[in-house]
Structure formats: structure tokens, C-alpha cells
Design a protein around this motif. Structure first.
Motif, PDB file in Angstrom:
ATOM      1  N   UNK B 120       0.851  -1.115   0.052  1.00 55.65           N
ATOM      2  CA  UNK B 120      -0.032   0.039   0.076  1.00 55.65           C
ATOM      3  C   UNK B 120       0.890   1.359   0.014  1.00 55.65           C
ATOM      4  N   UNK B 121       2.112   1.098  -0.349  1.00 54.62           N
ATOM      5  CA  UNK B 121       3.071   2.161  -0.091  1.00 54.62           C
ATOM      6  C   UNK B 121       2.619   3.454  -1.004  1.00 54.62           C
ATOM      7  N   UNK B 122       2.264   3.435  -2.069  1.00 53.17           N
ATOM      8  CA  UNK B 122       1.851   4.572  -2.886  1.00 53.17           C
ATOM      9  C   UNK B 122       0.727   5.086  -2.320  1.00 53.17           C
ATOM     10  N   UNK B 123      -0.345   4.420  -1.975  1.00 50.63           N
ATOM     11  CA  UNK B 123      -1.690   4.829  -1.528  1.00 50.63           C
ATOM     12  C   UNK B 123      -1.366   5.509  -0.108  1.00 50.63           C
ATOM     13  N   UNK B 124      -0.517   5.102   0.584  1.00 50.96           N
ATOM     14  CA  UNK B 124      -0.217   5.568   1.740  1.00 50.96           C
ATOM     15  C   UNK B 124       0.117   6.745   1.714  1.00 50.96           C
ATOM     16  N   UNK B 125       1.372   6.901   0.828  1.00 53.20           N
ATOM     17  CA  UNK B 125       1.863   8.372   0.618  1.00 53.20           C
ATOM     18  C   UNK B 125       1.044   9.256   0.058  1.00 53.20           C
ATOM     19  N   UNK B 126       0.170   8.897  -0.780  1.00 52.59           N
ATOM     20  CA  UNK B 126      -1.021   9.813  -1.251  1.00 52.59           C
ATOM     21  C   UNK B 126      -1.959  10.496  -0.267  1.00 52.59           C
ATOM     22  N   UNK B 127      -2.362   9.181   0.568  1.00 51.16           N
ATOM     23  CA  UNK B 127      -3.435   9.751   1.499  1.00 51.16           C
ATOM     24  C   UNK B 127      -2.960  10.300   2.828  1.00 51.16           C
ATOM     25  N   UNK B 128      -1.684   9.645   3.260  1.00 53.70           N
ATOM     26  CA  UNK B 128      -1.388   9.987   4.808  1.00 53.70           C
ATOM     27  C   UNK B 128      -0.302  10.842   4.742  1.00 53.70           C
ATOM     28  N   UNK B 129       0.624  10.666   3.699  1.00 56.56           N
ATOM     29  CA  UNK B 129       1.928  11.372   3.552  1.00 56.56           C
ATOM     30  C   UNK B 129       2.691  11.126   4.852  1.00 56.56           C
TER      31      UNK B 129
END
Lengths: 323, 431, 282
Positions: B120-129
Motif C-alpha cells: 500500500x506504499x503509494x496509496x499510503x503516501x498519497x493519502x496520509x503522507x
């Protein structure tokens, strides 16, 4: 099969039908559906389960072979030993109660009385309704705050009807009533109670069926000898019903030993693992903490114990059969 | 509207396909915050989560699902089940490679099920940064890879009967010793403290772990070595026994997560550690009672003041054939307006996991709720002081810490109990 | 032990009516409690200070919420379908296997008998994880078929065992006469033995039906869509929830989940007893 068939030879189907006259062929054909189900849905998963118990498989990985590592870890854990002991205790006590009370109920039901049929049907109810649903009803009746039993006890106390007398009164300065599922000893007793409640009808009806096969003239003979009711039960009924009893008891032991739903609903093994059984522990390890290898090892551990029971049954039935 | 969407491995990747996509996508884009939807109309998504203790929260999720479904043209099945049945469902799904596409994980389940979850790395940085709280990050990060995206935490606090406290001349306890005296007075007044030490996933560990920590006891040290058999633990256990006898409803040994809610609302207990759900239900069903409630944080002990925290994190399953749609669904839940609405309907039951949600209007809407926003400050997770990992989850799943306290209150010797706990935990951690 | 001549009324009361009444009372009380709980309004249910036995203002709100807001009816249909179909599958396999094992002499029959016996012992908690793999491989995940094919794992052994006993009570001579008259073995089995074994088959069927209606673990693990669930799983996983005051609807679910089997039984209880009688004789 590859040889060409003469035109006027019996059709394949007819030849098959003829071959069915051979016991050896027919035997296999008739066994086929049962065997197919057993091989696909029991034997194969069973072998897989045994393999899993020898691996360090955690959920989502294939796991690697670790020999008896899981078993070593289990035997080093008090939780496992507690669960194993609980399972044996639970099964033994529950089976004894079911057998004794079931026999009593069967003897009562074997009489001729008005509404006999409806009575027989209604005592069967606990056995036939879905276990989780009836267990939920018990959970509600055992509820620490809203238990109907405790309300009744409190009411009796207020009304100063003291059936259980002083023992209860001592602690009643702050009285919620017995902790059916919270007190370690009582929790096991409560779980056993529900199991007995549920399994009793199976015993009673099976015993009843056994009682009905006993020829009445045997009792007449005993009457002539002047035997009392109790003596007749002990010397006529019991010996004749023993083969049935053994079959029913063993069947019940197998089911009780692997019981899962009761504890899963009532306590989930609490308090303090006092009600944890091997089945619920296997589930907790395999499903709850993803340790599928260990869960399988716990579940598999039930087999040798049950096997002893079954070997005893086979041995006993064979001996009885010879007689 | 596009017709047949590509099957996996049909040559054109889904992303390429989307680049040239249709009007439906444009409509959905508005809802999806400018992100092109990565799917077409014949897609189906299955979302599995617990059924919340706040009925309105489930209703809000259903609303979001419906809206997402309309906007994105994806048929979404939403399933809400008893939290206790979640783990077996997740395990079975991963083992068989079939099941819901997105599941709401709890606490350190991302560690437990890492092998079945996508990166979920990409999603994580996109949503939670980089804003996300460290502890929440730790809960989902396994060997440096994010296996879920933490969405919210369910805070807890001690809810108590202000009216009874006033009547008895008690004030909200600040230390465990004060809580002991308060509890004693409450129990004498037939409204004891109600806590569970049964095998139940939420309230039992929420009570037991902070009690252990606040006396300085720990499951493992920072290096991951089991150190539970310590003088501090003995103290905590001895205190627990005294506290239980003097202040608690003995029924707690058999309670599940709903029992203290019922007991409090049935007015048989005077204080209990819980999420905001008691207040929530009281507000709606027993407004008179709600006016008499107040909240206070867990008491402080020699080792400090603690609360158990653990995020709820939606995760996309590896086997899912709808990973893009699943990611978009998670984006949709994270969208500011949706998540804000989710916090609002939960009325203080849940907190966001980035600092920007600390100032959400819900915390000022009702002074009784304010305290829940501070929860994370005292928050520690299972396995404190070690890092998040699988073993601490197994210790929690086996209720080892909870059972240590259950044994203590039944009068077993604290030293023996701690030794037992040490042995069982070493069995899990592999000594 | 039939009613004895000259037994006094008091004696009969003490050794018969009172114990019987106690048994019936204990057996049925939980059901009464389901009913009472399901028609009580929340305000009464969660007030520990008033008598729980009296329903002051009976309400149907829990029944309405059960039938109106959950898929209970759907679950009931699923459960019924699964129970009937898995019973049929098990009876088919069990009758044939039971006949073969009790009547025919063929190599390995003893081994097969023991094997079927042993399958009894394998704990479901060991099987269900590997079984999820089998079920998926067959493409049955999340369908009622997954249950219809896995329930026979515990039904077939019991049916076979029970029917073996029953077949043994049917005189061999009947079959032999039929074969002398020119019937094939299969015809003798299907036209002579099976009709005579109907009570036994019926009781095995009832038993199998009950166990299928009861099953929880496989149904919990194999089914994921709410609309494919069975009653035990639907009620526990979807009715124990959020609103902490779920007991009314839950008990309504328990009550209505029990009624259909109770009805089936009330018709068949005599057959069940006589079927067991046949089996135990054997």
C-alpha cells in the motif's frame, strides 16, 4: 476395451449390468459415492492438515517443514496443557451426566401416559435446534448483569426464601448472584450444563429405542421372581441396553470431544483459559493469530485420544457380537 | 459507457485503458477529487468490515458505499459482521485466495496478514503522507512496506456517573490510588466500577494493558526481549487484586465488549473504561442519564498514564482482481468531506490519524467528548515497549496479559502469574 | 417398565410425574426465554430491577427488525436448501455404502468399514483450513454448494453406520427369494431391501438434516456474501452488533431459526425412535 465389438454382442451397459451381479464388483460400485466424498473432502484435507501441523505455516505462506517443532512448542505452553486437560474433563463429566440423566429420562418416557408423543417431541427440542442459537439463549440467561437465574435468586433472597441458605447470604452485601461464566469453576460447570442440556435428548431417545426392543416377558419373569423396580432395572434393563449404550456413548464422546460452538459462543475460553478446549484453542491459534501450523497440531492432537476410545468400542462390540 | 473491460493479462493494462476512457469516468472524477477512476461498470467490489458499536457509523459507511458505487459505476457489496468473526474470515480468504476485496483490519492485523495484502506504499503516501502518527504508521508497516492504510482510531476514556460522584463527594480520579478509593465508595454505594477481564477483543485488553504499563510493567523491552516477569508487573498485579475486590463488579470476569455498555446504561455500575459508545447511546436513548455522565482519562501510576491505541485500517487483498477499484474506494473513504462526515456521525467515537483532524468541530460540539481527542497522546500499542510485530498480536490474541490480571484478581500469587506470563510470552516470541 | 398395577397415585407422582415435569421444564425453559426476550421492549429488557418474567408491554419491534432489516428469510431459505440437499447427498451415499458393507462380501470391505468409522474422528477444526483450499479449487467458494458437498463429511459416516445396523435386521431370505424369482442384485436391493429400510433411512435423514441445519464452522468460513449465509452464521455474525441492545432481535432470530426443525421433528419423531430401534437392534 480397444477391441472392436461384434454388432450383436451385448451392449456395454448390459455387460456392466451383468457384472453387477458379482458381489465383488457391486460392492465397489456401491461404495463409490461415499468413498469419493470421503477421499476428496476428508482424506485429502486430512493429509494436508497433518502436513501443516509439521510446518511453521502462517497464514498466507506455504510454510516450511519443521518436524515436530509445533508439538514441542505446544507442550512447553501451559495454555495447551490446560486446554487438553479441560477437554478431557469436559468430555468425561458431560458424558457421564448425559448417560445417567438420559437413561433416567428414557425410562420415564418408556411408560405409557397421556401426551406421550408430544412430550417425547418436546424433550427432543434442545438436540435439534441449531447449537449456536440455543447457546446464545444460554449466554443471555447467564449474563452477568441481566441473568434471569440471578434475578430469581436475588428475589428469593429479598423474599427471604433461602434455598441455598447461609452460603449465599455471607457475600450478599454486594450481590450480583453467581458468576455463571466468570467464576473459573462455575464457568466450566455452566459450559458442561449447556452441553448436557443439548445432548441429553439424543441419549434419551436412543436409550428409549433400546428399551423398546426389550421383550416384555423378561420383566414378567422378573415379576414372578418378585424383583423390585430397581432390581429389574439393574438386572434386566441395563445388561440388555448395554450394547446400545456403548454405541451412543462413544458417538457422543467423539462429538463432545471436538465441541467448538459452545465455548466459542459462551466464553471464548475465558476466564483465564479455564474453559478453553482443544477445538477452541486450535481455532484461536490457527484462525486468530494466523499460526496455521500450530492450530493444526492442536487439532490433530485430538485424534489419538479419540482413537483409543474408538478402538475400545470396536473391541467391545466385537466381543459382544461373538457372544 | 464502456462495455467489456479487459480481463487481467489481456494485453492492455487497466491504466492504459482508463487513459482513453469515457464520460462516466468524467462524472465520477468530480467525486473522486480529480482522480480518474480506474475501472468500468461491470466491476464488483466486496468490502468487509466490523459492525460498529455506533449504528450511525455503519449507516454512514453504507451511504459512502452507495455514493461511490454510483459515481464510479462499480457494484459494491458491503458486509458488516461481528468483530469476533472478522479474523476467521480474513484467514480463510487469504488461504483460499477468494473473498472480500477490501477488509477493515484492526490493530496489528496488517502484520498478521502481511503475506495476503498488497503493497500500500503509494496509496499510503498519497493519502496520509508524512503526517500520519508514528504509531499508526508502525501498525501497518511490515518490514518497511505499508500493508494497509490506517483510517481511524477508537479512543477510550473512563466514563463515570457525575451525579453519583457529586453525591458521594468524590472527584474524578487522577491516580490509580485515587481511583481505588473512588471505586471503593462507588461499590459501597452499589454502583461499582465495571471492567471486563474475559476473553473479549476490545475492553479487556484496553483495561489490562494500561494498568500493566502504568506500574512500569512491560511485555517486552525496546529490543523485543520478553521482560514481563518484573517487580513492576508484580506490583501491577497486586494492585489489580486490591482494586478488583474493593471497587469492581465481580461479574466482569465473564463480560464481553457489550456488557459494560449494558450494565452502565442499566445503571448497575458507576464507572467503566470504554469508547464513546456509552455516551453516544445514552445521548440518544436515555438523555437524562447522558446529562449525568462525564469522562476522565485513565489514572496515572508510577510508570505514567496510558491508553491502548490501535488503528482500523482498510487493506486491499493480494488476490483481489479489483485492486484499482479497491484503491479508489479507499481514496473515497479518505476524502476530506467523507471522512469528516464519518467523524461527525461517530460523535467522538473515532479519531483521525493525522494532526489535521485534531481540530475537527466534533470535539467542540459537546464538551463531554473533548477528552477523546487527546487519546493518542497517552497511546501505546500491544507489545509496548517493543515495535509492532506479529508476536505481540499473538500474545494479545491468546489473552495472555488479560489472563494475568484475571488470575491476579482471583487471588493467585503475582510472582507465579508473572512467571507464567513470561513463559507463555517467550513461547510466542521464541525466547 | 410399564405402568405397574397397584401403583399408588402418590408414588406415581413422586417417581414419575415430578421428575418428568422437571425434565420437560428444563429442556423447554430456554425456548420460553427466547420467546419472552423477543417480545419485550428494550426498556424492560435492560432494566435489571424489574421482574424479567413479566412482559408489561409486549412488542413486535424485534420481530419486525429481524424480518425487515436483516436477510433472515433469505438465510432461512439457504439453510433449508443446504440441509435438504446435503441430506439427500449423504443418504444416497450412505444407503449404498451401508448396504454394501452389511450385505456384500468383497475384498477390502472391512477396511472400508473401519475407514468410514475413522472419518468420524477427524476433528472439523483440523479440516476446515485445508478444506477452504479444496472448495476454492472446485470453484465452490461463497456458494451454498460448498456446504452441500462438505457437510456429508460428517453426515455420511453416521448415516452409513446407522443404516448398516438397520440393513442387518432385514432377513436375507427376502432378498434371496427375489433373486430366485429372477431379480438382479440391484433390483433386490432397490425393490425389497430399501423399502423395508424406510424407517431407518428416515431416521438417518432426520439426523442428517438436523446436523446440517446446525452447522456453523464451515458455513462461517466458506460463505462470504450476506445473501448466501445460513441461519446460524447470519444470526451470530450479523445480529450481534453495533447497537449493544441486540438481544431482542437475536432471540427472535434464535426462535425462528429453531421453529422449522421443530416442525419437521414433530411429524417424524415416532419414525425417528423406531428407526433408532432398528439401528440399535443390529
Amino acid at each position: 476395451m480397444t477391441t472392436p465389438q461384434p454388432v450383436n454382442a451385448p451392449s456395454l451397459w448390459a455387460r456392466f449390468a451383468t457384472s453387477l451381479e458379482d458381489q465383488r464388483v457391486l460392492g465397489y460400485v456401491l461404495m463409490a459415492p461415499a468413498l469419493l466424498l470421503i477421499v476428496i473432502f476428508i482424506a485429502y484435507p486430512f493429509v494436508l492438515g497433518v502436513w501443516m501441523s509439521l510446518t511453521d505455516k502462517i497464514v498466507g505462506t506455504p510454510g516450511t517443514y519443521i518436524g515436530l517443532g509445533n508439538y514441542e512448542r505446544l507442550f512447553a505452553s501451559d495454555i495447551f496443557l490446560t486446554a487438553a486437560w479441560n477437554t478431557v474433563f469436559f468430555t468425561t463429566v458431560a458424558t457421564v451426566f448425559k448417560a445417567v440423566l438420559g437413561m433416567w429420562l428414557a425410562v420415564l418416557l418408556n411408560r405409557r401416559f397421556r401426551f406421550a408423543n408430544i412430550t417425547r417431541a418436546s424433550v427432543l427440542l434442545p438436540f435439534i435446534v441449531p447449537t449456536v442459537l440455543s447457546t446464545l439463549a444460554w449466554l443471555w440467561m447467564f449474563d452477568a448483569t441481566f441473568s434471569v437465574f440471578n434475578w430469581t435468586l436475588r428475589w428469593m433472597w429479598q423474599m427471604e426464601i433461602s434455598i441455598l441458605g447461609l452460603v449465599l447470604k455471607e457475600n450478599w452485601g454486594f450481590f450480583r448472584g453467581p458468576l455463571w461464566l466468570g467464576d473459573p469453576d462455575l464457568a466450566m460447570a455452566s459450559v458442561i450444563l449447556v452441553n448436557v442440556w443439548r445432548g441429553l435428548p439424543f441419549f434419551a431417545i436412543s436409550f428409549l429405542a433400546g428399551l423398546q426392543t426389550i421383550p416384555p416377558d423378561l420383566y414378567d419373569a422378573a415379576d414372578i421372581d418378585g424383583a423390585s423396580g430397581w432390581k429389574k432395572f439393574w438386572h434386566v434393563t441395563l445388561p440388555l441396553i448395554k450394547p446400545v449404550a456403548i454405541v451412543v456413548i462413544v458417538f457422543s464422546i467423539v462429538v463432545t470431544f471436538a465441541d467448538f460452538q459452545l465455548v466459542y459462543i459462551l466464553t471464548r475460553g475465558g476466564p483465564n483459559n479455564e474453559t478453553h478446549l482443544l477445538a477452541t484453542l486450535a481455532y484461536q491459534l490457527g484462525m486468530g493469530s494466523g499460526n496455521i501450523g500450530q492450530g493444526a497440531a492442536v487439532a490433530l492432537f485430538m485424534l489419538p485420544i479419540l482413537a483409543v476410545v474408538i478402538i475400545f468400542q470396536l473391541w467391545y462390540l466385537r466381543r459382544e457380537g461373538v457372544r | 459507457m464502456q462495455k467489456k473491460i479487459t480481463q487481467r493479462g489481456s494485453g492492455v493494462t487497466r491504466r492504459d485503458f482508463i487513459a482513453t476512457t469515457s464520460a462516466a469516468g468524467v462524472a465520477a472524477t468530480a467525486f473522486l477529487g480529480g482522480k480518474a477512476p480506474a475501472f468500468a461498470s461491470n466491476h464488483k467490489l466486496h468490502y468487509l468490515q466490523w459492525s460498529s458499536f455506533i449504528p450511525d457509523a455503519d449507516a454512514e459507511i453504507r451511504r459512502q458505499v452507495e455514493e461511490f458505487s454510483k459515481a464510479a459505476g462499480v457494484e459494491v457489496t458491503v458486509e458488516m459482521i461481528n468483530q469476533n468473526d472478522m479474523t476467521p474470515r480474513i484467514t480463510a480468504a487469504i488461504e483460499s485466495g477468494e473473498g472480500a476485496d477490501v477488509m477493515l483490519l484492526i490493530n496489528n492485523q496488517p502484520h498478521l496478514f502481511a503475506n495476503g495484502l498488497v503493497d500500500h506504499g503509494a496509496l499510503m503516501s498519497e493519502l496520509a503522507g508524512g503526517d500520519i502518527y508514528d504509531w499508526a504508521n508502525g501498525a501497518v508497516t511490515v518490514d518497511g512496506v505499508a500493508r494497509a492504510v490506517p483510517l481511524f482510531n477508537i479512543g477510550n476514556a473512563i466514563v463515570y456517573r457525575k451525579d453519583v460522584f457529586d453525591e458521594l463527594g468524590l472527584s474524578a480520579p487522577n491516580t490509580w490510588d485515587e481511583y481505588l478509593e473512588v471505586g471503593r465508595a462507588l461499590k459501597n454505594n452499589n454502583l461499582p466500577v465495571g471492567q471486563t477481564l474475559g476473553h473479549t477483543f476490545g475492553d479487556a485488553p484496553s483495561f489490562a494493558y494500561p494498568l500493566l504499563w502504568s506500574f512500569g510493567g512491560m511485555e517486552v523491552d525496546a529490543s523485543g526481549k520478553v521482560v514481563v516477569n518484573s517487580a513492576e508487573t508484580h506490583q501491577a498485579l497486586a494492585f489489580a487484586k486490591e482494586f478488583w475486590e474493593a471497587a469492581c463488579d465481580p461479574g466482569g470476569l465473564a463480560w464481553d465488549d457489550t456488557s459494560n455498555n449494558r450494565a452502565f446504561l442499566g445503571q448497575t455500575i458507576g464507572a467503566t473504561l470504554n469508547g464513546a459508545s456509552i455516551y453516544f447511546v445514552a445521548r440518544r436513548k436515555f438523555p437524562d442519564l447522558a446529562d449525568k455522565l462525564a469522562h476522565v482519562n485513565n489514572p496515572e501510576g508510577p510508570g505514567g498514564r496510558y491508553h491502548v491505541i490501535g488503528p482500523r485500517s482498510p487493506a486491499i487483498m493480494k488476490y483481489s482482481e479489483e485492486q484499482d477499484a479497491a484503491a479508489d474506494f479507499i481514496r473515497f473513504m479518505f476524502q476530506d468531506d467523507n471522512f469528516s462526515q464519518f467523524i461527525t456521525v461517530n460523535s467522538g467515537y473515532v479519531q483521525g490519524l493525522t494532526p489535521k483532524w485534531e481540530n475537527h468541530p466534533v470535539w467542540d460540539s459537546d464538551p463531554a467528548l473533548k477528552i477523546f481527542s487527546t487519546n493518542a497522546k497517552y497511546g501505546r500499542s500491544y507489545g509496548h515497549a517493543g515495535p509492532w510485530n506479529r508476536a505481540s498480536g499473538e500474545v494479545a490474541e491468546k489473552y495472555i496479559v488479560v489472563d494475568m490480571f484475571a488470575r491476579a484478581v482471583q487471588g493467585e500469587d503475582p510472582k507465579e502469574i508473572a512467571a507464567w506470563g513470561q513463559k507463555e510470552m517467550e513461547n510466542v516470541y521464541g525466547a | 417398565m410399564n405402568a405397574m398395577v397397584g401403583e399408588t397415585y402418590v408414588r406415581r407422582l413422586v417417581i414419575f410425574y415430578i421428575p418428568l415435569f422437571m425434565f420437560v421444564f428444563v429442556m423447554l425453559f430456554p425456548f420460553a426465554w427466547m420467546l419472552i426476550t423477543s417480545i419485550k421492549p428494550d426498556a424492560e429488557l435492560y432494566n435489571p430491577r424489574i421482574s424479567p418474567f413479566i412482559v408489561r408491554e409486549p412488542t413486535l419491534e424485534h420481530w419486525e427488525s429481524l424480518f425487515g432489516t436483516t436477510l433472515f428469510i433469505r438465510w432461512a431459505i439457504n439453510t433449508l436448501w443446504v440441509a435438504i440437499a446435503s441430506t439427500a447427498v449423504s443418504l444416497f451415499a450412505g444407503v449404498l455404502a451401508g448396504y454394501a458393507l452389511s450385505r456384500l462380501v468383497f475384498r477390502g470391505s472391512t477396511l472400508f468399514g473401519i475407514m468410514i468409522f475413522v472419518t468420524y474422528l477427524v476433528p472439523p477444526t483440523l479440516l476446515f483450513i485445508p478444506l477452504t483450499g479444496v472448495v476454492t479449487w472446485m470453484g465452490l467458494q461463497d456458494t451454498t454448494w460448498s456446504l452441500i458437498f462438505t457437510y456429508p463429511t460428517f453426515l455420511v459416516p453416521f448415516c452409513t453406520w446407522l443404516l448398516m445396523g438397520y440393513f442387518q435386521t432385514i432377513p436375507k431370505e427376502l432378498e434371496e427369494c427375489a433373486r430366485i424369482d429372477g431379480a438382479t442384485r440391484l433390483q433386490a436391493m432397490s425393490r425389497i431391501v430399501i423399502p423395508l429400510a424406510v424407517p431407518g433411512i428416515l431416521s438417518a435423514g432426520i439426523f442428517a438434516f438436523t446436523l446440517s441445519w446446525n452447522e456453523f464452522l464451515y458455513a462461517l468460513v466458506f460463505i462470504h456474501s450476506p445473501e448466501n449465509k445460513t441461519i446460524p452464521v447470519g444470526v451470530t455474525s450479523e445480529l450481534i452488533k453495533g447497537d449493544v441492545f441486540f438481544w431482542g432481535a437475536l432471540m427472535a432470530g434464535a426462535l425462528f431459526g429453531s421453529v422449522p426443525v421443530a416442525v419437521v421433528y414433530s411429524f417424524f419423531v415416532e419414525h425417528y425412535v423406531s428407526g433408532m430401534t432398528g439401528a440399535v437392534k443390529g
